[in-house]
Design a protein around this motif. Structure first.
Motif, mmCIF file in Angstrom:
data_model
loop_
_atom_site.group_PDB
_atom_site.id
_atom_site.type_symbol
_atom_site.label_atom_id
_atom_site.label_comp_id
_atom_site.label_asym_id
_atom_site.label_seq_id
_atom_site.Cartn_x
_atom_site.Cartn_y
_atom_site.Cartn_z
ATOM 1 N N PHE A 1 0.836 -1.206 0.000
ATOM 2 C CA PHE A 1 0.000 0.000 0.000
ATOM 3 C C PHE A 1 0.869 1.254 0.000
ATOM 4 O O PHE A 1 0.560 2.238 -0.684
ATOM 5 N N VAL A 2 1.958 1.207 0.770
ATOM 6 C CA VAL A 2 2.870 2.343 0.835
ATOM 7 C C VAL A 2 3.516 2.592 -0.529
ATOM 8 O O VAL A 2 3.715 3.743 -0.946
ATOM 9 N N VAL A 3 3.851 1.518 -1.239
ATOM 10 C CA VAL A 3 4.424 1.666 -2.582
ATOM 11 C C VAL A 3 3.448 2.406 -3.494
ATOM 12 O O VAL A 3 3.832 3.286 -4.283
ATOM 13 N N GLY A 4 2.169 2.075 -3.375
ATOM 14 C CA GLY A 4 1.151 2.759 -4.176
ATOM 15 C C GLY A 4 1.049 4.238 -3.825
ATOM 16 O O GLY A 4 0.903 5.090 -4.708
ATOM 17 N N VAL A 5 1.126 4.556 -2.544
ATOM 18 C CA VAL A 5 1.088 5.957 -2.100
ATOM 19 C C VAL A 5 2.298 6.717 -2.634
ATOM 20 O O VAL A 5 2.195 7.860 -3.092
ATOM 21 N N ASP A 6 3.469 6.063 -2.583
ATOM 22 C CA ASP A 6 4.697 6.704 -3.060
ATOM 23 C C ASP A 6 4.617 6.972 -4.558
ATOM 24 O O ASP A 6 5.048 8.039 -5.037
ATOM 25 N N MET A 7 4.077 6.032 -5.310
ATOM 26 C CA MET A 7 3.922 6.229 -6.754
ATOM 27 C C MET A 7 2.938 7.365 -7.045
ATOM 28 O O MET A 7 3.157 8.188 -7.951
#
Length: 206
Positions: free
Chosen positions: A129-135
């Motif tokens: 989920f954090v990867v998605g937020v970062d993207m």
């Protein structure tokens, strides 16, 4: 043969008493009429023609001419300055037209940064989920960067600059030099070189 008093003078050749006018007198009347016609022609000159005649009759070396020329040059200079100022203001308005919109979008970046700052000890599912937020943050930042928005340099350890940094507190860390940034509380941004928001930081004081 006596002159008939009832006859009408022909072509102005007789006077009121019926006597024949001399040729010179008739010619004199024609000259007077010609002068009257010339005077009428002079009176009927347009404003532009009168101005041209006036300009031709004024000596370029006289004080009145110099004063009028100075007034004309000042008026031209003032007009040119007004044009330049309006052009400069128009260009500046176009350049920073999106300033208010980008200012309203900065809280979105702040929230994304805040979410990414609390990612320690997360499960694998949360990390995805954090990867998605970062993207999402990167895409959003690229979009606003295309409109001239850029982050203010405020990394830990850099020198505090009151022109672009806003000190919200002080700390004491022996590992950092005096007047160095110890922590970035909120990122700052510029819009096409103009400071849109200063970076809020904690400053190290020894």
């Amino acid at each position: 043969m006596a002159k008939n008093t009832n006859e009408v003078p022909i072509n102005g050749l007789y006077d009121d008493e019926g006597r024949i006018l001399e040729e010179q007198a008739v010619e004199g009347r024609s000259d007077n009429e010609a002068e009257s016609a010339e005077e009428s022609a002079e009176v009927s000159l347009s404003k532009e023609e009168l101005a041209a005649l006036c300009k031709e009759s004024v000596c370029p070396e006289c004080d009145m001419f110099k004063e009028a020329e100075a007034i004309r040059l000042r008026a031209l200079a003032d007009s040119e300055n007004v044009k330049k100022r309006l052009l400069r203001e128009t260009e500046e308005l176009k350049k920073y037209a999106g300033e208010s919109i980008l200012s309203d979008l900065l809280p979105i970046l702040d929230n994304l940064d805040l979410a990414l700052s609390h990612t320690d000890n997360l499960s694998a599912e949360c990390k995805n989920f954090v990867v998605g937020v970062d993207m999402t943050r990167k895409i959003f930042l690229d979009a606003v960067r295309n409109h001239g928005l850029e982050a203010v340099q405020a990394a830990k350890g850099t020198e505090f600059d009151p022109e672009i940094h806003d000190a919200v507190g002080t700390v004491q860390e022996p590992s950092l030099g005096d007047n160095r940034i110890a922590q970035v509380v909120q990122n700052g941004y510029r819009l096409k070189g103009r400071l849109l928001r200063p970076a809020k930081v904690m400053v190290n004081k020894l």
